[in-house]
Design an enzyme around this catalytic site. Structure first.
Site, PDB file in Angstrom:
ATOM      1  N   SER A  84      12.953  39.194 -26.788  1.00 16.70           N
ATOM      2  CA  SER A  84      11.518  38.865 -26.454  1.00 16.70           C
ATOM      3  C   SER A  84      10.656  39.645 -27.340  1.00 16.70           C
ATOM      4  CB  SER A  84      11.369  39.306 -24.820  1.00 16.70           C
ATOM      5  OG  SER A  84       9.977  39.297 -24.555  1.00 16.70           O
ATOM      6  N   TYR A 142      12.967  44.912 -18.087  1.00 15.22           N
ATOM      7  CA  TYR A 142      13.054  43.734 -18.938  1.00 15.22           C
ATOM      8  C   TYR A 142      12.819  44.181 -20.573  1.00 15.22           C
ATOM      9  CZ  TYR A 142      11.692  39.272 -20.912  1.00 15.22           C
ATOM     10  OH  TYR A 142      11.715  38.079 -21.354  1.00 15.22           O
TER      11      TYR A 142
HETATM   12  N1  LIG Z   1       8.736  32.715 -20.630  1.00 18.20           N
HETATM   13  C1  LIG Z   1       8.473  33.624 -21.476  1.00 18.20           C
HETATM   14  O1  LIG Z   1       7.303  33.941 -21.810  1.00 18.20           O
HETATM   15  C2  LIG Z   1       9.543  34.242 -22.118  1.00 18.20           C
HETATM   16  C3  LIG Z   1       9.279  35.253 -23.461  1.00 18.20           C
HETATM   17  C4  LIG Z   1       9.941  35.957 -24.154  1.00 18.20           C
HETATM   18  C5  LIG Z   1      11.396  35.756 -23.618  1.00 18.20           C
HETATM   19  N2  LIG Z   1      11.824  34.788 -22.681  1.00 18.20           N
HETATM   20  C6  LIG Z   1      13.281  34.713 -22.708  1.00 18.20           C
HETATM   21  O2  LIG Z   1      13.569  33.438 -22.861  1.00 18.20           O
HETATM   22  C7  LIG Z   1      14.921  33.159 -21.987  1.00 18.20           C
HETATM   23  C8  LIG Z   1      14.584  31.874 -21.317  1.00 18.20           C
HETATM   24  O3  LIG Z   1      13.640  32.010 -20.061  1.00 18.20           O
HETATM   25  P1  LIG Z   1      12.606  31.232 -19.596  1.00 18.20           P
HETATM   26  O4  LIG Z   1      11.125  31.515 -20.024  1.00 18.20           O
HETATM   27  O5  LIG Z   1      12.992  29.515 -20.375  1.00 18.20           O
HETATM   28  O6  LIG Z   1      12.853  31.085 -18.320  1.00 18.20           O
HETATM   29  P2  LIG Z   1      13.326  30.033 -17.070  1.00 18.20           P
HETATM   30  O7  LIG Z   1      13.270  31.001 -15.648  1.00 18.20           O
HETATM   31  O8  LIG Z   1      12.528  28.667 -17.067  1.00 18.20           O
HETATM   32  O9  LIG Z   1      14.785  29.903 -17.454  1.00 18.20           O
HETATM   33  C9  LIG Z   1      15.909  30.741 -17.503  1.00 18.20           C
HETATM   34  C10 LIG Z   1      17.043  30.033 -16.868  1.00 18.20           C
HETATM   35  O10 LIG Z   1      18.097  31.083 -17.049  1.00 18.20           O
HETATM   36  C11 LIG Z   1      18.880  30.782 -15.597  1.00 18.20           C
HETATM   37  N3  LIG Z   1      19.731  31.945 -15.185  1.00 18.20           N
HETATM   38  C12 LIG Z   1      19.034  33.060 -14.699  1.00 18.20           C
HETATM   39  N4  LIG Z   1      19.993  34.093 -14.374  1.00 18.20           N
HETATM   40  C13 LIG Z   1      21.060  33.471 -14.926  1.00 18.20           C
HETATM   41  C14 LIG Z   1      22.468  33.777 -14.748  1.00 18.20           C
HETATM   42  N5  LIG Z   1      22.877  35.022 -14.239  1.00 18.20           N
HETATM   43  N6  LIG Z   1      23.530  33.083 -15.250  1.00 18.20           N
HETATM   44  C15 LIG Z   1      23.017  32.013 -15.724  1.00 18.20           C
HETATM   45  N7  LIG Z   1      22.015  31.434 -15.881  1.00 18.20           N
HETATM   46  C16 LIG Z   1      21.090  31.969 -15.217  1.00 18.20           C
HETATM   47  C17 LIG Z   1      17.901  30.188 -14.763  1.00 18.20           C
HETATM   48  O11 LIG Z   1      18.565  29.654 -13.723  1.00 18.20           O
HETATM   49  C18 LIG Z   1      17.195  29.447 -15.560  1.00 18.20           C
HETATM   50  O12 LIG Z   1      17.638  28.166 -15.621  1.00 18.20           O
HETATM   51  C19 LIG Z   1      15.146  34.429 -21.082  1.00 18.20           C
HETATM   52  O13 LIG Z   1      16.068  35.250 -21.675  1.00 18.20           O
HETATM   53  C20 LIG Z   1      13.710  34.955 -21.068  1.00 18.20           C
HETATM   54  O14 LIG Z   1      14.091  36.523 -20.990  1.00 18.20           O
HETATM   55  C21 LIG Z   1      10.953  34.123 -22.062  1.00 18.20           C
END
Ligand SMILES: NC(=O)c1ccc[n+]([C@@H]2O[C@H](COP(=O)([O-])OP(=O)(O)OC[C@H]3O[C@@H](n4cnc5c(N)ncnc54)[C@H](O)[C@@H]3O)[C@@H](O)[C@H]2O)c1
Length: 276
Positions: free
Chosen positions: A145, A158
Site C-alpha cells: 500500500s 496497517y
Molecule cells: N482500498 C484502498 O484504498 C487500498 C489502498 C492500498 C492497498 N489496499 C490493499 O488492497 C488489497 C485489497 O483491498 P480492497 O481495497 O480491495 O478491499 P476489499 O475489502 O474490497 O477486499 C478485500 C477482500 O479480502 C478478503 N479478506 C479479508 N480478510 C481475509 C482473510 N483473512 N482471508 C481471505 N480473504 C480475506 C475480504 O473478504 C475481501 O473480499 C488489500 O490488501 C488492501 O490492504 C487497498
C-alpha cells in the site's frame, strides 16, 4: 521474465470476492486467463464465478482464511492436486484497522499482521516451490500500500503490515533473481472499495469521522479497475513496482525529495479528514 500472453494461464488471487481482487479476477479473465479465486465470502465468490464463466474461461473458487497457516496449506495442496502450479500468485487479501495507536488495544495488531503480512508469507512459502518446480515465466504479485511509505495517522498496524510486505517482497525478489519468477510489489493509493466499511475495526472513531472518511474514499478514490489494469500491465511487462491510483506516485516521489514536506502534507490531510 514477463508473461506477455495470458491466454490459458492460471491466476490465483486471494481476497478475490471484493474490490481490487474482484476487479483483477475479471480483468485477467478478459485476457483469457483462468482464475483461481479465494476469499472468506462464499456467496460473493459464487457470483464472481458466474461472471467469469460468462467470459468463457474457468473460475475455481475456494473459501480460505489467508491468516491460517493450516487453511493455506490445505488450499495449496488442493490447488496443486487439482490444477497444478499457478502462473501468477496474487496475494491481495487485506484488512484495515482505523484508530489512533494509543486509543487502540493491542489485539488488533495480531489480526492485521496475521492477515496482511502472514497471509502473503504463507502464500509465497507454500506456492512458490511448486511454481519453481513447474518452471517457465511466472509472477508473484504482493499487495502492499502507499500507506507503507506515506504515513497516515490512525493506521499504525496497517502501515506496519504493508511496509513489512514491501520489505519481504524486496528480499524475495533478490532470492528469486536467478529464477524465472518476477516478484511485484503493488502500492495502491486511495481506491474506492469496501475496505474501510467491511473489514475495518474502528475504535475511538466517531461515526461522523468514519462517514467523513468513507465520503473521502468515495470522492477521491479511483475504481479498483485502475489497480487491476496496472497489475495486468505489470504482469505483461515484468514490472516489479506498481504505484497505482490517486496519491501513490505523488507521495512515493515526495518522500524521496523531502520527508518533512510529505509529513506536512499527510498531517494537513489528516486534519482535514478529522483524524487529528
Ligand atoms: N482500498 C484502498 O484504498 C487500498 C489502498 C492500498 C492497498 N489496499 C490493499 O488492497 C488489497 C485489497 O483491498 P480492497 O481495497 O480491495 O478491499 P476489499 O475489502 O474490497 O477486499 C478485500 C477482500 O479480502 C478478503 N479478506 C479479508 N480478510 C481475509 C482473510 N483473512 N482471508 C481471505 N480473504 C480475506 C475480504 O473478504 C475481501 O473480499 C488489500 O490488501 C488492501 O490492504 C487497498
Amino acid at each position: 521474465m514477463a508473461i506477455a500472453q495470458l491466454q490459458g494461464k492460471q491466476i490465483l488471487i486471494t481476497g478475490a470476492a471484493s474490490g481490487i481482487g474482484r476487479a483483477s479476477a475479471i480483468t485477467f479473465a478478459r485476457e483469457g486467463a483462468h482464475i483461481i479465486a479465494s476469499d472468506l465470502q462464499l456467496e460473493a465468490l459464487r457470483s464472481l464465478q458466474e461472471e467469469i464463466h460468462a467470459l468463457g474461461v474457468q473460475c475455481h473458487i475456494y473459501t480460505v482464511d489467508v491468516s491460517s497457516e493450516a487453511a493455506m496449506r490445505t488450499f495449496c495442496e488442493q490447488v496443486i492436486a487439482e490444477l497444478g502450479a499457478p502462473d501468477v500468485l496474487y496475494n491481495n487479501a487485506g484488512i484495515v484497522h482505523l484508530g489512533k495507536f494509543l486509543d487502540s488495544d493491542l489485539a488488533h495488531w495480531q489480526r492485521v499482521i496475521n492477515v496482511n503480512l502472514m497471509g502473503v508469507v504463507y502464500g509465497c512459502h507454500l506456492f512458490i516451490p511448486h511454481m519453481l518446480a513447474a518452471g517457465g515465466a511466472r509472477q508473484v504479485v504482493n499487495v502492499s500500500s502507499a500507506a507503507s511509505f506515506a504515513p497516515a495517522p490512525s493506521m499504525a498496524a496497517y502501515a506496519a503490515s504493508k511496509a513489512a510486505v514491501a520489505g519481504f517482497s524486496d528480499v524475495l525478489r533478490l532470492e528469486l533473481a536467478g529464477s524465472e519468477i518476477v516478484v511485484t510489489d503493488v502500492c495502491p493509493g486511495v481506491i474506492n472499495t469496501a475496505i474501510s466499511t467491511s473489514s475495518a475495526t474502528t475504535p475511538g472513531m466517531t461515526s461522523a469521522q468514519l462517514q467523513h472518511l468513507q465520503n473521502y474514499y468515495a470522492r477521491e478514490g479511483c475504481s479498483p479497475d485502475v489497480v487491476a489494469n496496472d497489475v495486468l500491465q505489470a504482469v505483461k511487462t515484468g514490472k516489479t513496482l506498481v504505484l497505482s491510483g490517486p496519491y501513490a506516485r505523488l507521495t512515493f516521489h515526495l518522500k524521496r525529495i523531502s520527508r518533512r514536506l510529505l509529513q506536512k502534507v499527510m498531517l494537513g490531510s489528516a486534519r482535514k479528514l478529522g483524524y487529528l
